[in-house]
Scaffold this motif. Structure first.
Motif, PDB file in Angstrom:
ATOM      1  N   SER A 167     139.133 -44.353 -77.446  1.00 34.64           N
ATOM      2  CA  SER A 167     139.030 -43.980 -76.032  1.00 34.64           C
ATOM      3  C   SER A 167     139.441 -42.525 -75.812  1.00 34.64           C
ATOM      4  CB  SER A 167     139.880 -44.912 -75.168  1.00 34.64           C
ATOM      5  OG  SER A 167     141.259 -44.767 -75.428  1.00 34.64           O
ATOM      6  N   TRP A 170     136.384 -40.629 -76.851  1.00 28.30           N
ATOM      7  CA  TRP A 170     135.249 -40.847 -75.946  1.00 28.30           C
ATOM      8  C   TRP A 170     135.469 -40.141 -74.619  1.00 28.30           C
ATOM      9  CZ3 TRP A 170     131.082 -42.507 -78.190  1.00 28.30           C
ATOM     10  CH2 TRP A 170     129.972 -42.858 -77.421  1.00 28.30           C
ATOM     11  N   ASN A 174     132.955 -37.140 -73.493  1.00 23.02           N
ATOM     12  CA  ASN A 174     132.187 -37.281 -72.263  1.00 23.02           C
ATOM     13  C   ASN A 174     132.634 -36.301 -71.187  1.00 23.02           C
ATOM     14  OD1 ASN A 174     130.165 -39.462 -72.565  1.00 23.02           O
ATOM     15  ND2 ASN A 174     131.948 -40.641 -73.191  1.00 23.02           N
ATOM     16  N   GLN A 316     132.066 -43.054 -67.824  1.00 19.68           N
ATOM     17  CA  GLN A 316     132.263 -43.336 -69.247  1.00 19.68           C
ATOM     18  C   GLN A 316     133.711 -43.108 -69.667  1.00 19.68           C
ATOM     19  OE1 GLN A 316     129.790 -43.126 -72.256  1.00 19.68           O
ATOM     20  NE2 GLN A 316     127.871 -43.187 -71.136  1.00 19.68           N
ATOM     21  N   SER A 320     135.685 -46.359 -71.247  1.00 14.51           N
ATOM     22  CA  SER A 320     136.158 -46.357 -72.624  1.00 14.51           C
ATOM     23  C   SER A 320     137.668 -46.559 -72.683  1.00 14.51           C
ATOM     24  CB  SER A 320     135.777 -45.042 -73.312  1.00 14.51           C
ATOM     25  OG  SER A 320     136.266 -45.000 -74.632  1.00 14.51           O
ATOM     26  N   SER A 398     129.906 -46.851 -72.206  1.00 18.75           N
ATOM     27  CA  SER A 398     131.161 -46.500 -72.867  1.00 18.75           C
ATOM     28  C   SER A 398     131.839 -47.723 -73.475  1.00 18.75           C
ATOM     29  CB  SER A 398     132.106 -45.821 -71.874  1.00 18.75           C
ATOM     30  OG  SER A 398     132.422 -46.688 -70.803  1.00 18.75           O
ATOM     31  N   THR A 402     132.467 -48.100 -77.507  1.00 18.01           N
ATOM     32  CA  THR A 402     133.858 -48.268 -77.920  1.00 18.01           C
ATOM     33  C   THR A 402     134.047 -49.576 -78.683  1.00 18.01           C
ATOM     34  OG1 THR A 402     134.635 -46.977 -76.016  1.00 18.01           O
ATOM     35  CG2 THR A 402     136.248 -48.385 -77.116  1.00 18.01           C
TER      36      THR A 402
END
Length: 499
Positions: A167, A170, A174, A316, A320, A398, A402
């Motif tokens: 996370s 991510w 993003n 997202q 995530s 997301s 993930t």
């Protein structure tokens, strides 16, 4: 060696049952401890993807990559994902020979070239073939960067931290798309011109300009992506990395390309359960085509597409972090329970979001909403409900990605094996993308693309269920580290053995 309280096994939350047999190392302190901290390194990888794949997503998320006609963009994406699919199958082997830093360095260049091709086309409208060729080159580069990213992101954390670290990555990755979308929205905010169907040719040209981005937007994206090219130089050497529980990340070097390519089949033979994730991999980028071209690009003008893009990638970040930190790494439950929880959440979202989308898809076709039609604006009465769909699609994407990474990370801690798994992931992901972008380029009906998207998403989750039920364990055993335990494998020297 000794370890501080944070790094001791029982204080780290690690779930690796074999860790008691592993040697525990003392982590560096001070600024070196911060630099060599696994979270710092994963965040640095995130910033590499912030600048390069993040800008790519910001461009693609505009629908038709910010152009009026989506055909060139669709053909470029088809070429991109075709080469991506082919080279990704072998990219795990290439990664284990070249190393992650060199793979990231080589991979970043393709994103700058791809964005530059759209700038060139804005200046010279007949340069559409340049975009397609750039897309094909980017496919090779993307295979390198994503395999290196996946290997590091899944190998650096302890087993109890994998969802959280995914996370972290991510969110930062993003954030690049969020920044890029903000730039596009700000620079195109006044692009709102709409004319009725009896307009003159001059008016038609003005309206087309309202449905595409200007040169300044592409220039900003290009500069940011070039910044990302140098960031891999600042990454730490992986074999110097020590996890927060005191265990050393153990990269390995294969003595030859032949031995390394054999590892592809060793990974499949020793862990055939990974095959059950292939349908999930295939669907994992398939839905982008309908979301970006056939929904965002088809229904909205350029400033509204930019705003949709912004909220999509912002969602997202939250999606995530929610599923990674609060579900997949929720320590009050065993890992197997968390796996079922994550799988269930994604399944519910798949059906809820696609039912919602189906209601909208019934209202328009390619014929009823051609590229030159009057598009929906942010001030139109029906817009709020439509933008919420983009938000929920961002959450779904997301959580899907993930969960896929977390399931692979639950199968192994070996960076070499995880690189091979990531290569498989990107291979099948890109194959699905190549197929659907080509279907969009040849003008297949929106409804056909949408239904195939829904079916593949549902099938991917159904096929993943037996793996969640049988293969995901509460602990990772040494028997799971097939590549790490292979004979005829040269280990990198320990830090104490190096001069």
């Amino acid at each position: 060696m000794s370890a501080t309280g944070e790094e001791k096994v029982h204080g780290s939350g690690s779930e690796t049952s074999s860790i008691e047999q592993a040697e525990i190392y003392e982590r560096p302190r001070g600024w070196r401890g911060l630099y060599y901290h696994p979270a710092t390194q994963v965040c640095l990888v995130g910033f590499v993807c912030f600048m390069c794949p993040g800008m790519f997503n910001a461009v693609n998320g505009l629908g038709a990559a910010g152009q009026v006609d989506a055909t060139t963009s669709a053909n470029a994406n088809s070429a991109l994902y075709s080469t991506f699919a082919f080279f990704a199958f072998f990219s795990g082997s290439v990664h284990n020979v070249l190393g992650p830093r060199l793979c990231l360095l080589l991979g970043t260049w393709g994103y700058s070239l791809y964005i530059a091709s759209y700038l060139a086309t804005n200046i010279h409208p007949g340069a559409g073939d340049f975009i397609v060729v750039s897309g094909a080159i980017l496919g090779v580069c993307a295979a390198l960067i994503w395999t290196a990213e996946g290997s590091l992101m899944m190998a650096y954390p302890t087993e109890a931290q994998k969802g959280t670290f995914i996370s972290y990555f991510w969110a930062i990755f993003n954030l690049g798309s969020v920044v890029g979308s903000s730039v596009a929205f700000g620079s195109n905010y006044n692009s709102t011109v709409n004319y009725p169907c009896y307009m003159s040719c001059t008016m038609l040209n003005h309206r087309n300009q309202a449905n595409k981005v200007g040169n300044g937007t592409y220039i900003v994206f290009l500069v940011l992506s070039l910044t990302g090219v140098v960031l891999p130089l600042f990454l730490a050497d992986p074999y110097k990395m020590i996890r927060t529980d005191g265990t050393r990340v153990a990269p390995i070097r294969y003595p030859s390309w032949k031995t390394e390519f054999i590892s592809l089949f060793v990974a499949l033979k020793t862990d055939p359960w990974i095959v059950l994730l292939f349908p999930m991999f295939f669907a994992s980028n398939y839905f982008y085509t309908w979301q970006f071209n056939d929904y965002n690009g088809a229904l909205f003008n350029i400033r509204t597409r930019s705003l949709n893009n912004f909220v999509y990638w912002t969602a997202q970040i939250f999606g995530s972090f929610f599923i990674g930190h609060f579900v997949l790494d929720l320590r009050r439950f065993r890992r197997r329970v968390r796996a079922f929880m994550g799988w269930s959440i994604v399944v519910v979202l798949v059906f809820a979001v696609h039912l919602w989308s189906y209601y909208y898809q019934l209202t328009y076709t390619r014929t009823s909403d051609p590229p030159t039609a009057v598009k929906m604006d942010i001030h139109d009465p029906g817009y709020p409900a439509h933008v919420w769909l983009m938000i929920f699609y961002g959450l779904l994407d997301s959580m899907w990605q993930t969960t896929a990474y977390w399931l692979m990370g639950a199968m192994s801690n070996d960076p070499a094996k995880l690189a091979v798994f990531t290569g498989f992931y990107k291979c099948f992901q890109s194959a699905g993308s190549a197929v659907v972008w080509r279907l969009d380029a040849v003008q297949k009906p929106y409804m056909d693309i949408f239904i195939s998207t829904w079916v593949l998403a549902a099938a991917g989750m159904i096929c993943a269920f037996p793996l969640v039920y049988v293969r995901v364990k509460d602990y990772t055993e040494m028997d799971d580290e097939a590549l790490l335990a292979r004979p005829n494998v040269e280990r990198l020297p320990e830090a104490s053995e190096r001069k």
